[in-house]
Design a protein around this motif. Structure first.
Motif, PDB file in Angstrom:
ATOM      1  N   THR A   1      -0.376  53.184  84.385  1.00  0.00           N
ATOM      2  CA  THR A   1       0.882  52.714  83.790  1.00  0.00           C
ATOM      3  C   THR A   1       1.546  51.641  84.643  1.00  0.00           C
ATOM      4  N   ASN A   2       1.531  51.822  85.962  1.00  0.00           N
ATOM      5  CA  ASN A   2       2.286  50.933  86.854  1.00  0.00           C
ATOM      6  C   ASN A   2       1.422  50.080  87.776  1.00  0.00           C
ATOM      7  N   GLY A   3       0.132  50.110  87.598  1.00  0.00           N
ATOM      8  CA  GLY A   3      -0.737  49.156  88.271  1.00  0.00           C
ATOM      9  C   GLY A   3      -1.178  49.535  89.673  1.00  0.00           C
ATOM     10  N   THR A   4      -2.193  48.803  90.134  1.00  0.00           N
ATOM     11  CA  THR A   4      -2.741  48.933  91.484  1.00  0.00           C
ATOM     12  C   THR A   4      -2.648  47.574  92.160  1.00  0.00           C
ATOM     13  N   PHE A   5      -2.299  47.557  93.448  1.00  0.00           N
ATOM     14  CA  PHE A   5      -2.047  46.305  94.159  1.00  0.00           C
ATOM     15  C   PHE A   5      -2.916  46.233  95.420  1.00  0.00           C
ATOM     16  N   VAL A   6      -3.544  45.089  95.634  1.00  0.00           N
ATOM     17  CA  VAL A   6      -4.326  44.839  96.853  1.00  0.00           C
ATOM     18  C   VAL A   6      -3.674  43.685  97.592  1.00  0.00           C
ATOM     19  N   ASN A   7      -3.264  43.953  98.824  1.00  0.00           N
ATOM     20  CA  ASN A   7      -2.538  42.958  99.616  1.00  0.00           C
ATOM     21  C   ASN A   7      -1.344  42.397  98.834  1.00  0.00           C
ATOM     22  N   LYS A   8      -0.651  43.319  98.151  1.00  0.00           N
ATOM     23  CA  LYS A   8       0.587  43.038  97.402  1.00  0.00           C
ATOM     24  C   LYS A   8       0.367  42.240  96.123  1.00  0.00           C
ATOM     25  N   GLU A   9      -0.892  42.042  95.729  1.00  0.00           N
ATOM     26  CA  GLU A   9      -1.193  41.358  94.478  1.00  0.00           C
ATOM     27  C   GLU A   9      -1.775  42.359  93.490  1.00  0.00           C
ATOM     28  N   LYS A  10      -1.245  42.358  92.275  1.00  0.00           N
ATOM     29  CA  LYS A  10      -1.727  43.295  91.254  1.00  0.00           C
ATOM     30  C   LYS A  10      -3.129  42.900  90.801  1.00  0.00           C
ATOM     31  N   ILE A  11      -4.025  43.871  90.746  1.00  0.00           N
ATOM     32  CA  ILE A  11      -5.392  43.582  90.323  1.00  0.00           C
ATOM     33  C   ILE A  11      -5.544  43.899  88.836  1.00  0.00           C
ATOM     34  N   PRO A  12      -6.480  43.246  88.151  1.00  0.00           N
ATOM     35  CA  PRO A  12      -6.680  43.505  86.722  1.00  0.00           C
ATOM     36  C   PRO A  12      -7.161  44.939  86.492  1.00  0.00           C
ATOM     37  N   PRO A  13      -6.740  45.572  85.408  1.00  0.00           N
ATOM     38  CA  PRO A  13      -7.191  46.935  85.127  1.00  0.00           C
ATOM     39  C   PRO A  13      -8.622  46.970  84.615  1.00  0.00           C
ATOM     40  N   ALA A  14      -9.274  48.111  84.835  1.00  0.00           N
ATOM     41  CA  ALA A  14     -10.623  48.372  84.309  1.00  0.00           C
ATOM     42  C   ALA A  14     -11.653  47.359  84.798  1.00  0.00           C
ATOM     43  N   CYS A  15     -11.433  46.784  85.972  1.00  0.00           N
ATOM     44  CA  CYS A  15     -12.377  45.830  86.564  1.00  0.00           C
ATOM     45  C   CYS A  15     -12.645  46.218  88.011  1.00  0.00           C
TER      46      CYS A  15
END
Length: 214
Positions: free
Chosen positions: A169-183
């Motif tokens: 629902t609220n996303g995942t972030f790598v080094n403060k950048e949101k990554i695309p879902p399901a990838c």
């Protein structure tokens, strides 16, 4: 003499009609050799890049674990990482919350469902099955000699870590950048990732490196 010449001309025309080519032709020798040459070329392996297309795993037949329907299925190239290779640190601010985890399994799930997640989370912004960390054996381009890049590149298989957001629902972030879902998103040593609006920070590190924070 003239009648004999006319008779010879008729004979020549009859021979020419018999020699006219048919409508079906076989390929010319040049074309045949060209196709054979193209078929003999070894396939060129493309350079490994981040792929932000959906993996398709979330759309496949649902798998279950401990009575739960999973939002993720194991990829065919999933492989256990080398022993003593990767560690996972957990921070809140500058404080390290726990001793680092030594990652020895091929996959780890993060989320609020404590029954099935390897790393259960309590924060309300996190989904029940939020993300998964997967080690995959992939074909990549690497230098022949890492100390001498002028020697060129070669193709090799390597075990590498990837993070996938499970359409949270609220996303995942790598080094403060949101990554695309399901990838699958490839991680590097010392990458920092967070889930939702939780301030807990997860840092993946190669054990051969001396310090996680400078």
């Amino acid at each position: 003499m003239s009648s004999r010449r006319r008779e010879d001309e008729r004979t020549d025309r009859h021979k020419k009609r018999r020699r006219s080519p048919s409508s079906s032709k076989s390929p010319s020798p040049e074309r045949h050799r060209s196709k054979k040459h193209e078929g003999d070329k070894p396939p060129q392996k493309p350079k490994e890049e981040q792929n932000f297309e959906k993996s398709g795993l979330l759309d496949s037949e649902t798998a279950t674990f401990k009575g739960r329907d999973l939002k993720w299925e194991e990829p065919e190239d999933m492989k256990r990482p080398p022993a003593g290779k990767w560690m996972l640190f957990v921070f809140k601010g500058e404080e390290m919350l726990k001793e680092p985890y030594k990652l020895r399994n091929p996959a780890f799930m993060f989320g609020r469902d404590h029954k099935i997640c390897d790393f259960p989370m309590m924060h309300p912004s996190c989904s029940s099955q939020h993300a998964v960390l997967v080690f995959r054996s992939v074909v990549v381009e690497v230098p022949l000699d890492k100390n001498n890049p002028d020697k060129g590149m070669t193709i090799a298989k390597q075990n590498r870590p990837y993070l996938m957001d499970l359409e949270s629902t609220n996303g995942t972030f790598v080094n403060k950048e949101k990554i695309p879902p399901a990838c699958y998103y490839e991680l590097r040593s010392k990458d920092l990732f967070t889930f939702g609006t939780s301030t807990r920070e997860w840092v993946l590190m190669d054990e051969s490196e001396s310090s996680v924070r400078k």
